[in-house]
Design an enzyme around this catalytic site. Structure first.
Site, PDB file in Angstrom:
ATOM      1  N   SER A 119      45.910  37.509  18.502  1.00  0.00           N
ATOM      2  CA  SER A 119      47.170  39.246  18.025  1.00  0.00           C
ATOM      3  C   SER A 119      48.398  38.208  18.085  1.00  0.00           C
ATOM      4  O   SER A 119      48.606  38.406  16.642  1.00  0.00           O
ATOM      5  CB  SER A 119      47.017  40.275  17.732  1.00  0.00           C
ATOM      6  OG  SER A 119      47.042  40.079  20.112  1.00  0.00           O
ATOM      7  N   HIS A 140      41.901  37.339  12.233  1.00  0.00           N
ATOM      8  CA  HIS A 140      42.779  38.363  12.245  1.00  0.00           C
ATOM      9  C   HIS A 140      42.056  39.384  12.129  1.00  0.00           C
ATOM     10  O   HIS A 140      42.298  40.232  11.402  1.00  0.00           O
ATOM     11  CB  HIS A 140      43.511  38.453  12.730  1.00  0.00           C
ATOM     12  CG  HIS A 140      44.199  39.302  14.076  1.00  0.00           C
ATOM     13  ND1 HIS A 140      46.264  39.792  13.606  1.00  0.00           N
ATOM     14  CD2 HIS A 140      43.814  40.420  14.842  1.00  0.00           C
ATOM     15  CE1 HIS A 140      46.038  40.959  14.495  1.00  0.00           C
ATOM     16  NE2 HIS A 140      44.999  41.084  14.947  1.00  0.00           N
ATOM     17  N   GLU A 152      43.258  39.367   8.407  1.00  0.00           N
ATOM     18  CA  GLU A 152      44.624  39.041   7.841  1.00  0.00           C
ATOM     19  C   GLU A 152      44.517  37.359   9.211  1.00  0.00           C
ATOM     20  O   GLU A 152      43.711  37.134   9.384  1.00  0.00           O
ATOM     21  CB  GLU A 152      45.629  38.952   9.605  1.00  0.00           C
ATOM     22  CG  GLU A 152      47.119  38.452   9.074  1.00  0.00           C
ATOM     23  CD  GLU A 152      48.124  38.975  10.254  1.00  0.00           C
ATOM     24  OE1 GLU A 152      47.566  39.407  11.267  1.00  0.00           O
ATOM     25  OE2 GLU A 152      49.403  38.641   9.962  1.00  0.00           O
ATOM     26  N   ASN A 190      51.167  42.303  13.259  1.00  0.00           N
ATOM     27  CA  ASN A 190      52.651  42.576  14.001  1.00  0.00           C
ATOM     28  C   ASN A 190      53.254  41.973  14.563  1.00  0.00           C
ATOM     29  O   ASN A 190      54.509  42.471  15.039  1.00  0.00           O
ATOM     30  CB  ASN A 190      50.970  41.705  15.316  1.00  0.00           C
ATOM     31  CG  ASN A 190      50.099  42.265  16.090  1.00  0.00           C
ATOM     32  OD1 ASN A 190      50.085  43.615  16.093  1.00  0.00           O
ATOM     33  ND2 ASN A 190      49.298  41.574  16.694  1.00  0.00           N
TER      34      ASN A 190
END
Ligand code: CAA
Length: 282
Positions: A119, A140, A152, A190
């Site tokens: 992440s 991801h 992602e 994130n």
């Protein structure tokens, strides 16, 4: 390169979800973890979700059997020698991931792509552990994997066009929508999500609102499916803290400093849903 056998390292909440979507797309899957107990738990979770799909009439019982039949479990990394593409979804810990990539680099055929579900650990740092940095990429997935539509895809500095295309096409095969991010701390997801969650924790820390009021504001005021504190509990507070630290260290910018209350919860073992207590009790 044609992918027929798909390897997943880690049978936890992300790994078993990834194994499920890969098997549902028709691929043969090897789901690996360090202990038999972990792979069995992962497999039981998949079996339970598929059983619910059958109950809801979303899946034929034969299809459930076929999907489960495509998932082989493994507790030895050597089993990945037959994989055409591997995605690593182990614990979000740099030294564990580095070691895994060094071992996978020795086990897997040279043309095999080694993807990571990290992440926030830089793809370039993981790629540098291998002799095939052009074949290392970020893939991801979002939690819960079977439900969330995004993947992602993160290109490292050395990731080749062919590696990128194979990963992008696999994401489409999984019936997900890929989005491309470049390799900077937190990527896109994130970089935006975690400061919001961290700010929600600061609101609790400063007594601006209760956990319920903070979550209600974001659910009903911004139409988020769940409030940021409930979402932090779903993700895991240890993971949230690790990502904030990656942002803080990566940018050397105080705007990413983790809230002391988040750290205090993690130190107390209040990790969210998985430990029975986080911002809420489970
Ligand atoms: N596995 C499989 N399916 C699940 C599931 C799970 N863990 N949780 C829920 N579902 C399914 C349910 O079975 C249900 O399916 P049907 O529509 O077929 O009935 C559907 O999802 C909706 O579930 P619910 O009705 O129980 O609850 P909900 O409508 O509140 O949805 C939710 C639950 C999907 C989790 C929703 O609240 C949501 O989207 N929350 C936000 C999740 C999110 O932001 N995830 C990203 C986290 S960040 C991340 O993962 C990356 C990172 O690096 C930290």
């Amino acid at each position: 390169m044609e992918v027929k056998t798909f390897g997943v390292i880690g049978a936890g909440q992300m790994g078993n979800g990834i194994a499920q979507v890969a098997a549902m797309s028709g691929l043969q899957v090897i789901m690996n973890d360090i202990k038999d107990e972990f792979v069995q738990r992962g497999l039981n979770n998949i079996a339970g979700i598929l059983a619910k799909n059958v109950e809801k009439g979303k899946m034929a019982p034969e299809e459930r059997e076929a999907v489960l039949g495509r998932i082989k479990t493994s507790t030895g990394l050597g089993d990945l020698a037959s994989a055409d593409f591997v995605v690593e979804a182990a614990t979000e810990n740099e030294s564990i991931k580095f070691q895994l990539f060094r071992e996978l680099d020795a086990i897997c055929r040279p043309e095999v792509i080694l993807a990571t579900n990290t992440s926030s650990i830089p793809i370039g740092r993981i790629a540098a552990q291998t002799k095939r940095p052009d074949k290392v990429i970020g893939m991801h997935f979002m939690n819960p994997v079977p439900v969330m539509k995004l993947i992602e895809v993160i290109r490292g500095l050395a990731t080749s066009d062919e590696t990128f295309k194979t990963t992008w096409d696999l994401s489409l095969r999984f019936k997900k929508t890929p989005a491309l991010a470049n390799d900077y701390p937190g990527f896109i997801a994130n970089r935006i999500l975690m400061p919001m969650i961290n700010e929600a924790v600061y609101c609790l820390y400063h007594g601006v609102g209760t956990r319920e009021d903070i979550d209600t504001v974001m659910r009903l005021g911004m139409n988020h499916p769940m409030g940021p504190l409930a979402l932090a509990d779903l993700i895991g507070l240890d993971t949230c803290l690790a990502i904030m630290e990656t942002l803080y260290d990566g940018f050397c910018d105080s705007k990413y400093r983790p809230c002391p209350l988040l750290r205090k919860y993690v130190e107390a073992g209040w990790l969210g849903k998985k430990s029975g207590r986080g911002f809420y009790e489970y």
